[in-house]
Scaffold this active site. Structure first.
Site, PDB file in Angstrom:
ATOM      1  N   GLY A  69      48.245  12.465   3.613  1.00 24.14           N
ATOM      2  CA  GLY A  69      47.164  11.860   2.855  1.00 24.14           C
ATOM      3  C   GLY A  69      45.822  12.534   3.043  1.00 24.14           C
ATOM      4  O   GLY A  69      45.021  12.612   2.101  1.00 24.14           O
ATOM      5  N   THR A  70      45.550  13.015   4.246  1.00 25.31           N
ATOM      6  CA  THR A  70      44.271  13.677   4.495  1.00 25.31           C
ATOM      7  C   THR A  70      44.140  14.946   3.671  1.00 25.31           C
ATOM      8  O   THR A  70      43.112  15.182   3.025  1.00 25.31           O
ATOM      9  CB  THR A  70      44.110  13.992   5.991  1.00 25.31           C
ATOM     10  OG1 THR A  70      43.994  12.758   6.721  1.00 25.31           O
ATOM     11  CG2 THR A  70      42.870  14.835   6.245  1.00 25.31           C
ATOM     12  N   ASN A 149      43.001   0.449   3.938  1.00 24.43           N
ATOM     13  CA  ASN A 149      43.831   0.594   5.121  1.00 24.43           C
ATOM     14  C   ASN A 149      43.479  -0.381   6.243  1.00 24.43           C
ATOM     15  O   ASN A 149      44.307  -0.672   7.103  1.00 24.43           O
ATOM     16  CB  ASN A 149      43.763   2.033   5.659  1.00 24.43           C
ATOM     17  CG  ASN A 149      42.350   2.546   5.781  1.00 24.43           C
ATOM     18  OD1 ASN A 149      41.613   2.602   4.799  1.00 24.43           O
ATOM     19  ND2 ASN A 149      41.964   2.926   6.982  1.00 24.43           N
ATOM     20  N   GLN A 177      48.381   3.682   1.626  1.00 31.42           N
ATOM     21  CA  GLN A 177      48.808   2.372   2.135  1.00 31.42           C
ATOM     22  C   GLN A 177      49.719   1.629   1.169  1.00 31.42           C
ATOM     23  O   GLN A 177      50.562   0.828   1.590  1.00 31.42           O
ATOM     24  CB  GLN A 177      47.578   1.506   2.431  1.00 31.42           C
ATOM     25  CG  GLN A 177      46.730   1.990   3.591  1.00 31.42           C
ATOM     26  CD  GLN A 177      47.429   1.872   4.929  1.00 31.42           C
ATOM     27  OE1 GLN A 177      48.160   0.912   5.186  1.00 31.42           O
ATOM     28  NE2 GLN A 177      47.217   2.854   5.796  1.00 31.42           N
ATOM     29  N   SER A 195      51.500   9.581   1.851  1.00 30.98           N
ATOM     30  CA  SER A 195      51.853  10.151   3.149  1.00 30.98           C
ATOM     31  C   SER A 195      53.141   9.498   3.615  1.00 30.98           C
ATOM     32  O   SER A 195      53.200   8.272   3.771  1.00 30.98           O
ATOM     33  CB  SER A 195      50.728   9.900   4.150  1.00 30.98           C
ATOM     34  OG  SER A 195      50.882  10.647   5.327  1.00 30.98           O
ATOM     35  N   HIS A 197      54.864   9.124   6.308  1.00 29.47           N
ATOM     36  CA  HIS A 197      55.043   8.357   7.547  1.00 29.47           C
ATOM     37  C   HIS A 197      54.537   6.921   7.432  1.00 29.47           C
ATOM     38  O   HIS A 197      54.721   6.124   8.342  1.00 29.47           O
ATOM     39  CB  HIS A 197      54.361   9.068   8.728  1.00 29.47           C
ATOM     40  CG  HIS A 197      52.870   8.974   8.737  1.00 29.47           C
ATOM     41  ND1 HIS A 197      52.189   8.175   9.628  1.00 29.47           N
ATOM     42  CD2 HIS A 197      51.930   9.588   7.988  1.00 29.47           C
ATOM     43  CE1 HIS A 197      50.882   8.304   9.423  1.00 29.47           C
ATOM     44  NE2 HIS A 197      50.710   9.160   8.433  1.00 29.47           N
ATOM     45  N   THR A 233      54.721  28.021   3.964  1.00 24.41           N
ATOM     46  CA  THR A 233      56.175  27.868   3.916  1.00 24.41           C
ATOM     47  C   THR A 233      56.567  26.418   3.654  1.00 24.41           C
ATOM     48  O   THR A 233      56.084  25.501   4.331  1.00 24.41           O
ATOM     49  CB  THR A 233      56.810  28.341   5.234  1.00 24.41           C
ATOM     50  OG1 THR A 233      56.443  29.701   5.465  1.00 24.41           O
ATOM     51  CG2 THR A 233      58.321  28.217   5.186  1.00 24.41           C
ATOM     52  N   CYS A 320      42.651   6.595  12.537  1.00 22.43           N
ATOM     53  CA  CYS A 320      42.040   7.918  12.556  1.00 22.43           C
ATOM     54  C   CYS A 320      40.679   7.909  13.225  1.00 22.43           C
ATOM     55  O   CYS A 320      40.097   8.952  13.465  1.00 22.43           O
ATOM     56  CB  CYS A 320      41.913   8.474  11.138  1.00 22.43           C
ATOM     57  SG  CYS A 320      43.511   8.754  10.354  1.00 22.43           S
TER      58      CYS A 320
END
Length: 375
Positions: A69-70, A149, A177, A195, A197, A233, A320
């Site tokens: 996400g960042t 978030n 989120q 994201s 995770h 990659t 974060c």
């Protein structure tokens, strides 16, 4: 351990790991390679992109794999500004965005861009009319997230997106989120980020949808991966894992939401009734997982430490910002009293939590609050 910090990250699903393992062990060739092994991993990468795009509701060529996400937020903001530098140098960012957007906007101030940070109302909602007031001739970019978030408050992205589309402003919607919980607003935005995770997929991987024809320049230069817009990659294993995790989240959306909201609502009901001087931060429509609560006479960090000693994981502010001694920028933007901001704790529930864990958490929370107040 009782884990109630699912907004920060989630555990990797077992079936997601199983989908990833072949590309971590046997089929590990670089998908850019021309030989058979490389072609096989390239096919897996292609299928992962197709599946993810279908679930998000966009074309495969509009979906770009990134590190999370960042990077998605940085890519959208800086890439859109770079592509439209002759059009104008004004950016609008909601004051409750993730630091990925807020800090990116501050970066652009160093290059002569003007930034308008739009505050929410006291319920944590960014109002379309507040965005409209900030739009000017040189406005090239706006960011308002799908759901916050820290509070879980859902934002009116359809109204905001329609407003910005009518003004020709590039709209980025952070869906980190809400991915797998709410429908993706692809019809209303020029770009959105996820994201993996956050929905039981691998860490360090995500995706950004960029509408076909939207003005954007690349952020990471190098090879021709991701159609030349994001060099590096390709991570086939994580792409496969992300696609599987997203499929799980979308397919079991209603089932998961019902379970998680029942746990969260039951937890809040007990906390408000059994612990005096408590306040829910953020009103109206919220994600089913989030509960941001302030406790009169307490410091949120002290509650966190005492719960940690009881092996219960919660958070204060956003993950974060962990380790930073500063007030939550989200609750401050909502103009809540300083004492209420300082005493806030975020509890976020996931599909693996249980009613027994809620019982234990309420019990330990009552102890922690009582101990702090008595001191």
């Amino acid at each position: 351990m009782i884990y109630l910090d699912n907004a920060a990250t989630t555990p990797l699903d077992e079936n997601v790991l199983n989908k990833m393992l072949p590309y971590l062990r046997g089929s590990y060739a670089n998908p850019a390679s021309q030989y058979k092994a490389g072609r096989e991993t390239a096919l897996a990468l292609l299928k992962a992109r197709d599946k993810s795009a279908q679930l998000i509701g966009c074309k495969p060529e509009e979906l770009f794999f990134v590190s999370g996400g960042t990077e998605a937020g940085n890519f959208a903001l800086k890439g859109a500004c770079s592509a439209q530098r002759d059009k104008g140098r004004h950016i609008i960012v909601s004051a409750i965005e993730h630091p990925a957007l807020i800090e990116s906007a501050k970066d652009m101030q160093k290059f002569g861009y003007e930034v308008s940070f739009v505050k929410p109302d006291n319920n944590g909602v960014i109002r379309p009319e507040a965005i409209a007031k900030e739009i000017k001739d040189g406005t090239v970019f706006c960011a308002v997230m799908s759901a916050n978030n820290e509070t879980g408050v859902i934002q009116p992205v359809e109204e905001i997106g329609s407003l910005l589309r009518g003004r020709g402003v590039f709209y980025y919607c952070d869906c980190v989120q809400s991915a797998g919980v709410l429908p993706f607003p692809v019809k209303y935005c020029d770009a959105l980020g996820i994201s993996s995770h956050k929905f039981y997929g691998p860490k360090g991987f995500g995706a950004v949808f960029i509408r076909d024809g939207a003005p954007i320049n690349r952020l990471v230069s190098g090879g021709k991966q991701e159609r030349g817009l994001r060099a590096g990659t390709s991570d086939t294993a994580s792409a496969v894992g992300c696609a599987q995790a997203l499929e799980n989240a979308v397919n079991f959306r209603d089932e998961n939401a019902a379970k998680i909201s029942a746990l969260r609502d039951g937890f809040e009901k007990r906390v408000l009734s059994e612990i005096g001087g408590t306040h829910i931060n953020g009103a109206g429509a919220r994600l089913p997982s989030h509960s941001n609560i302030s406790f009169d006479g307490c410091e949120g960090e002290n509650i966190l430490f005492l719960l940690d000693m009881a092996e219960i994981c919660v958070s204060v502010g956003s993950a974060c910002s962990a380790g930073a001694v500063k007030l939550s920028h989200v609750l401050t933007a909502m103009e809540l009293p300083e004492d209420r901001v300082k005493s806030a704790v975020r509890f976020t529930f996931g599909k693996y939590n249980t009613e027994e864990e809620v019982d234990i958490t309420v019990r330990e929370l009552k102890k922690a609050v009582g101990k702090i107040r008595s001191a």
